[in-house]
Design an enzyme around this catalytic site. Structure first.
Site, mmCIF file in Angstrom:
data_model
loop_
_atom_site.group_PDB
_atom_site.id
_atom_site.type_symbol
_atom_site.label_atom_id
_atom_site.label_comp_id
_atom_site.label_asym_id
_atom_site.label_seq_id
_atom_site.Cartn_x
_atom_site.Cartn_y
_atom_site.Cartn_z
ATOM 1 N N GLU A 81 0.812 -1.217 0.000
ATOM 2 C CA GLU A 81 0.000 0.000 0.000
ATOM 3 C C GLU A 81 0.850 1.274 0.000
ATOM 4 O O GLU A 81 0.337 2.358 -0.279
ATOM 5 C CB GLU A 81 -0.920 0.019 1.232
ATOM 6 N N GLU A 112 7.525 -22.051 7.541
ATOM 7 C CA GLU A 112 7.861 -21.185 8.680
ATOM 8 C C GLU A 112 8.869 -21.825 9.626
ATOM 9 O O GLU A 112 9.433 -21.164 10.487
ATOM 10 C CB GLU A 112 6.606 -20.800 9.456
#
Length: 273
Positions: A81, A112
């Site tokens: 953004e 992960e």
């Protein structure tokens, strides 16, 4: 002292399957209301990290978010953004997720748990000591993130973190840790809920405060935003009209000529002094 994950503790609610839709929504909302108050307690820690990031970015540094699963996705959302909102290059704020870009949509099994891949992912971006790396992990125990921050510390790269557990392994390897303790989730262990909301709020605060400090906002307007659709062009025209006190047609022409709100305002001011 034993590390206890509050994010994994049992929900305060039980027999969720017996609740009506109204009860479910009300109870979730009641839990969500506690999140901003938890974030408020972390403002001093957020301030320290933001100040450090700004100082480094003024010297040419970049900001990296690194996480796995929901945490990684939230970092990518915030990073993505920044260019349209503040007109900065895409490489200035970068979001990395365990398992690579395919993990944005679909979980990559055991990604992960890799303690070395996070640092490898950062190296692909030629990470340097001017940069800042913020590890995001609700649990505070994600090996991919912890491994990356450990290596950053060895290379004199500023590290921060956003986690929802106190005194976690991730906090302990972060130079500027941010801990937002939101407590147990409505659905036990579902850290995409309150913990995810807390992380999103903190990310909003970090990127917005940093960009304002870097001069990417004028007054309260996004004068450097990318004009990527009709809505944003219309918003840009209104900004120019308001700032310069000029009619609609003049504002439209200025924006069309300069393709940027800040440039349009600056140019007009110079020509009309």
């Amino acid at each position: 002292m034993e590390f206890i994950k509050t994010t994994e503790q049992d929900s305060k609610y039980n027999h969720l399957e017996k609740m009506s839709v109204s009860e479910l929504l009300t109870n979730i909302n009641n839990e969500d209301k506690t999140v901003p108050l938890a974030v408020e307690k972390a403002i001093p820690a957020i301030e320290k990290l933001v100040s450090e990031i700004v100082m480094r970015m003024k010297n040419g540094g970049r900001l990296f978010y690194i996480g796995a699963g929901t945490s990684g996705r939230l970092g990518i959302v915030d990073a993505s953004e920044c260019p349209p909102t503040f007109g900065v290059p895409h490489e200035l704020v970068v979001g990395l997720i365990a398992g690579g870009d395919s993990a944005i949509r679909k979980a990559v099994e055991f990604a992960e748990d890799d303690t070395t891949q996070g640092w490898k992912d950062l190296q692909e971006h030629n990470i340097s000591e001017n940069d800042t790396v913020v590890g995001i992990a609700a649990s505070g125990t994600t090996p991919y993130v912890i491994g990356a921050l450990k290596e950053c510390n060895k290379h004199d790269i500023l590290t921060g973190c956003i986690t929802c557990n106190h005194n976690s392994p991730l906090s302990n390897v972060s130079q500027q840790p941010i801990e937002v303790i939101v407590g147990s989730e409505f659905v036990t262990g579902s850290s995409r809920m309150k913990a995810g909301t807390a992380q999103k709020l903190v990310l909003n605060m970090i990127s917005t405060a940093v960009m304002i400090q870097l001069g990417k906002v004028k007054g309260n307007k996004m004068v450097d935003m990318q004009l990527s659709n009709h809505k944003l062009v219309e918003r840009g025209v209104k900004m120019i009209m308001s700032e310069l006190q000029v009619p609609l047609e003049v504002a439209k022409e200025l924006l069309e000529n300069h393709k940027n709100v800040r440039k349009a305002i600056t140019s007009y001011d110079k020509e009309n002094k």
